[in-house]
Scaffold this motif. Structure first.
Motif, PDB file in Angstrom:
ATOM      1  N   GLU A 194      28.161  -1.165  51.288  1.00  0.00           N
ATOM      2  CA  GLU A 194      29.348  -1.163  52.150  1.00  0.00           C
ATOM      3  C   GLU A 194      29.613   0.193  52.778  1.00  0.00           C
ATOM      4  OE1 GLU A 194      31.676  -2.576  53.745  1.00  0.00           O
ATOM      5  OE2 GLU A 194      31.231  -4.625  53.188  1.00  0.00           O
ATOM      6  N   GLN A 195      30.092   0.132  54.025  1.00  0.00           N
ATOM      7  CA  GLN A 195      30.646   1.345  54.633  1.00  0.00           C
ATOM      8  C   GLN A 195      32.142   1.400  54.367  1.00  0.00           C
ATOM      9  OE1 GLN A 195      29.866   3.061  58.428  1.00  0.00           O
ATOM     10  NE2 GLN A 195      28.072   1.738  58.638  1.00  0.00           N
ATOM     11  N   ASN A 196      32.705   0.231  54.105  1.00  0.00           N
ATOM     12  CA  ASN A 196      34.120   0.138  53.799  1.00  0.00           C
ATOM     13  C   ASN A 196      34.311   0.493  52.320  1.00  0.00           C
ATOM     14  OD1 ASN A 196      36.757  -0.659  53.325  1.00  0.00           O
ATOM     15  ND2 ASN A 196      36.604  -2.386  54.739  1.00  0.00           N
ATOM     16  N   ALA A 242      27.432   7.031  54.167  1.00  0.00           N
ATOM     17  CA  ALA A 242      27.622   7.088  55.616  1.00  0.00           C
ATOM     18  C   ALA A 242      26.495   6.355  56.336  1.00  0.00           C
ATOM     19  CB  ALA A 242      27.677   8.542  56.065  1.00  0.00           C
ATOM     20  N   ASN A 243      26.614   6.251  57.652  1.00  0.00           N
ATOM     21  CA  ASN A 243      25.545   5.679  58.478  1.00  0.00           C
ATOM     22  C   ASN A 243      24.245   6.422  58.220  1.00  0.00           C
ATOM     23  OD1 ASN A 243      27.948   5.267  60.921  1.00  0.00           O
ATOM     24  ND2 ASN A 243      26.631   3.606  60.291  1.00  0.00           N
ATOM     25  N   GLY A 244      23.190   5.669  58.035  1.00  0.00           N
ATOM     26  CA  GLY A 244      21.876   6.297  57.903  1.00  0.00           C
ATOM     27  C   GLY A 244      21.576   6.866  56.529  1.00  0.00           C
ATOM     28  N   ALA A 245      22.460   6.668  55.568  1.00  0.00           N
ATOM     29  CA  ALA A 245      22.244   7.233  54.225  1.00  0.00           C
ATOM     30  C   ALA A 245      21.077   6.557  53.507  1.00  0.00           C
ATOM     31  CB  ALA A 245      23.517   7.092  53.397  1.00  0.00           C
ATOM     32  N   GLY A 246      20.786   5.316  53.896  1.00  0.00           N
ATOM     33  CA  GLY A 246      19.670   4.597  53.269  1.00  0.00           C
ATOM     34  C   GLY A 246      20.088   3.365  52.491  1.00  0.00           C
ATOM     35  N   LYS A 247      21.292   2.890  52.740  1.00  0.00           N
ATOM     36  CA  LYS A 247      21.816   1.749  51.973  1.00  0.00           C
ATOM     37  C   LYS A 247      21.011   0.469  52.272  1.00  0.00           C
ATOM     38  CE  LYS A 247      25.932   2.116  53.836  1.00  0.00           C
ATOM     39  NZ  LYS A 247      25.632   3.175  54.830  1.00  0.00           N
ATOM     40  N   THR A 248      20.867   0.173  53.563  1.00  0.00           N
ATOM     41  CA  THR A 248      20.123  -1.029  53.945  1.00  0.00           C
ATOM     42  C   THR A 248      18.677  -0.938  53.471  1.00  0.00           C
ATOM     43  OG1 THR A 248      21.533  -1.392  55.866  1.00  0.00           O
ATOM     44  CG2 THR A 248      19.354  -2.397  55.937  1.00  0.00           C
ATOM     45  N   THR A 249      18.096   0.240  53.610  1.00  0.00           N
ATOM     46  CA  THR A 249      16.704   0.426  53.178  1.00  0.00           C
ATOM     47  C   THR A 249      16.569   0.155  51.681  1.00  0.00           C
ATOM     48  OG1 THR A 249      16.387   2.055  54.936  1.00  0.00           O
ATOM     49  CG2 THR A 249      14.797   2.084  53.127  1.00  0.00           C
ATOM     50  N   THR A 250      17.544   0.579  50.904  1.00  0.00           N
ATOM     51  CA  THR A 250      17.500   0.324  49.457  1.00  0.00           C
ATOM     52  C   THR A 250      17.481  -1.180  49.188  1.00  0.00           C
ATOM     53  OG1 THR A 250      18.716   2.371  49.054  1.00  0.00           O
ATOM     54  CG2 THR A 250      18.662   0.781  47.250  1.00  0.00           C
ATOM     55  N   ASP A 270      24.599  -7.057  52.297  1.00  0.00           N
ATOM     56  CA  ASP A 270      24.553  -5.886  53.164  1.00  0.00           C
ATOM     57  C   ASP A 270      25.758  -5.897  54.098  1.00  0.00           C
ATOM     58  OD1 ASP A 270      23.893  -3.658  54.558  1.00  0.00           O
ATOM     59  OD2 ASP A 270      21.843  -4.273  55.006  1.00  0.00           O
ATOM     60  N   GLU A 271      26.704  -5.029  53.810  1.00  0.00           N
ATOM     61  CA  GLU A 271      27.909  -4.878  54.632  1.00  0.00           C
ATOM     62  C   GLU A 271      28.604  -6.192  54.973  1.00  0.00           C
ATOM     63  OE1 GLU A 271      28.315  -1.818  57.212  1.00  0.00           O
ATOM     64  OE2 GLU A 271      26.707  -0.608  56.382  1.00  0.00           O
ATOM     65  N   PRO A 272      29.048  -6.919  53.969  1.00  0.00           N
ATOM     66  CA  PRO A 272      29.724  -8.193  54.258  1.00  0.00           C
ATOM     67  C   PRO A 272      30.996  -8.031  55.085  1.00  0.00           C
ATOM     68  CG  PRO A 272      29.955  -7.613  51.924  1.00  0.00           C
ATOM     69  CD  PRO A 272      28.957  -6.658  52.518  1.00  0.00           C
TER      70      PRO A 272
END
Ligand code: ATP
Length: 234
Positions: free
Chosen positions: A190-192, A36-44, A158-160
């Motif tokens: 991805e969020q998708n 979800a939003n804010g889970a830390g995906k981009t940070t990873t 990151d979220e293509p």
């Protein structure tokens, strides 16, 4: 193992964004990180590419500890990233943007350009157009193409699919598959979740800075908890 993230902790000031994330990516795989939003995906991803420092844990690339290596050296080592929000240089043409991706490489780049144009015919048609005037989907293509110009061993995406119409999302995911078929390992955030799980070999689910599940992607598509939380399903 190409890439190994071992128990990384990352903070923004006092806020812990990652609280012990571990994941592995093998040579040749497509791995996805959903959440979800804010889970830390981009940070990873930023921690892997060297844009965020870690406070604990390690990042290994081809068995080598790169936790303290500056970002530009990681690009040279073979870690390529197409960032969230694209990061296209608006005043430069499409071709100049692509060439920027290979700034650290010497020699003839025409073969690499030709390969990117073959993957993305839209970029070939618009090579003289300023990057900033390209549509959202075209800028996404440009960001991926630019990352490929560095000839990465692993491509971090990151979220293509962000902000793209469904038809374009399918197209981008097809191209990612083709990039992988041609030999580049892919780690995609991805969020998708539906599309990402259909694309990937394996997947990790991130919740508030921790990995809560990891499995073959096909298995997560059938997982009741994942379906309920991320696939809007039954
Ligand atoms: P999204 O899908 O919304 O982009 P994400 O899973 O990629 O989310 P991150 O962007 O990695 O999540 O953020 C993880 C946590 O770190 C969030 O709680 C976020 O608010 C926080 N965070 C991210 N960037 C910063 C920053 N520059 N300063 C402070 N906190 C931050």
């Amino acid at each position: 193992m190409l890439l190994e993230v071992c128990d990384i902790h990352v903070h923004y000031g006092k806020i812990a964004a990652l609280k012990g994330v571990s994941l592995q990516v093998e040579q040749g795989e497509i791995v996805t990180l959903i959440g979800a939003n804010g889970a830390g995906k981009t940070t990873t991803l930023k921690t892997i590419s060297g844009l965020r420092p870690l406070s604990r844990g390690r990042v290994l690339f081809e068995g080598r500890d790169i936790s303290r290596m500056p970002g530009h050296k990681r690009v040279l080592a073979g870690i390529g990233q197409a960032p969230e929000g694209r990061g296209v240089f608006p005043g430069m043409t499409v071709e100049e943007n692509l060439l920027m991706g290979a700034y650290a490489r010497k020699g003839d780049l025409s073969k690499d350009l030709a390969e990117v144009y073959e993957l993305f015919p839209r970029l070939a048609e618009r090579k003289k157009q300023p990057g900033g005037t390209m549509s959202g989907g075209e800028q996404q293509m440009l960001a991926i193409g630019r990352a490929l110009m560095a000839r990465p061993k692993v491509l971090l995406l990151d979220e293509p699919s962000m902000g793209l119409a469904p038809m374009l999302i399918r197209q981008i995911f097809e191209i990612i598959k083709e990039i992988n078929r041609r030999g580049t390992t892919v780690l995609v955030v991805e969020q998708n979740a539906q599309q990402a799980l259909q694309l990937a070999d394996r997947a990790y689910v991130l919740e508030t800075g921790r990995v809560v599940k990891s499995a073959p992607a096909a298995q997560l598509l059938d997982d009741p908890e994942v379906r309920a939380a991320y696939l809007g399903g039954d």
